[in-house]
Design a protein around this motif. Structure first.
Motif, PDB file in Angstrom:
ATOM      1  N   LEU A  13      -5.955  -0.706  -0.606  1.00  0.00           N
ATOM      2  CA  LEU A  13      -4.040  -0.323  -1.039  1.00  0.00           C
ATOM      3  C   LEU A  13      -3.875  -0.649  -2.108  1.00  0.00           C
TER       4      LEU A  13
ATOM      5  N   ARG B  41       5.452   4.203  -1.250  1.00  0.00           N
ATOM      6  CA  ARG B  41       4.300   4.014  -2.256  1.00  0.00           C
ATOM      7  C   ARG B  41       2.684   4.354  -1.288  1.00  0.00           C
ATOM      8  N   LEU B  42       3.351   4.509   0.136  1.00  0.00           N
ATOM      9  CA  LEU B  42       1.209   4.097   0.268  1.00  0.00           C
ATOM     10  C   LEU B  42       1.446   6.022   1.384  1.00  0.00           C
TER      11      LEU B  42
ATOM     12  N   TYR C 113      -3.465   0.213   9.010  1.00  0.00           N
ATOM     13  CA  TYR C 113      -4.182   0.522   7.296  1.00  0.00           C
ATOM     14  C   TYR C 113      -4.243  -0.380   6.654  1.00  0.00           C
TER      15      TYR C 113
END
Length: 227
Positions: free
Chosen positions: A165, A208-209, A220
């Protein structure tokens, strides 16, 4: 229409029972498998001035979905509410199997209420948390989610090419406190940040993710071993 939409200033019950102030009522659409369950939820929510009941969900609406158990049709409905209709989802459910929990979070559901705990106070608390983009899971479900994601992470450990990540230390600090059930104000106090900074950190990492909400971000981060 159940209520005509209007803007007012009112005190609202935030996460953890704390009081805050909002200038807008929260639009809420209730969906249930039978008219008795729907009317029960509507009658509980109708007594609270911070709730603006709507007939249909849509962008900016909190969709409160009631189900006895989860099936593929319910999961599909949750995905459509969040991803296609732009609503924030609250799930009121009787039971969730271990294998379904991560699916629910990844559908975009940030707030879950057990049906046997669905008092007016609890429903409003979950709706307001969802409207803010906060997570609101029962303590036993949060523990199960952490356990399940931890198992997935251990199974993936050492796997070549596993994605990372790339979370910044500040993002990890915030997510650890989110996982402990703290709200934005409490996180700001713990880390000596402003509430705006905490919100910006969460917005930045979820954008962003491509994560749906705080619960999804925690899942996550757990899966990747950051917390």
């Amino acid at each position: 229409m159940l209520n005509s939409p209007r803007t007012i200033t009112t005190s609202t019950l935030g996460a953890g029972g704390t009081m805050g102030v909002t200038d807008r009522r929260v639009p809420v659409a209730v969906s249930a498998p039978d008219p008795i369950s729907r009317e029960g939820a509507v009658s509980q929510l109708r007594r609270h001035p911070e709730i603006d009941l709507r007939e249909e969900s849509g962008p900016g609406t909190v969709a409160l979905l009631i189900a006895d158990t989860l099936d593929e049709a319910t999961l599909t409905r949750l995905r459509r509410l969040v991803r296609s209709e732009g609503a924030r989802a609250v799930l009121v459910v009787g039971t969730i199997r271990e294998s379904e929990l991560l699916d629910v979070v990844e559908c975009g559901v940030g707030a879950i209420v057990w049906r046997h705990e669905a008092t007016a106070h609890r429903l409003v608390q979950a709706v307001l948390a969802a409207a803010r983009g906060d997570g609101d899971l029962p303590a036993d479900l949060l523990g199960r989610l952490i356990s399940q994601v931890g198992t997935l992470h251990r199974g993936a450990a050492g796997r070549p090419g596993a994605p990372s990540l790339g979370l910044a230390p500040r993002e990890v600090d915030v997510l650890r406190l989110v996982a402990e059930g703290l709200d934005t104000g409490e996180i700001a106090g713990k880390l000596s940040y402003s509430e705006r900074t905490v919100k910006n950190v969460m917005h930045g990492l979820t954008t962003r993710l491509h994560l749906r909400n705080r619960a999804h971000a925690v899942a996550y981060a757990l899966r990747e071993g950051y917390i």
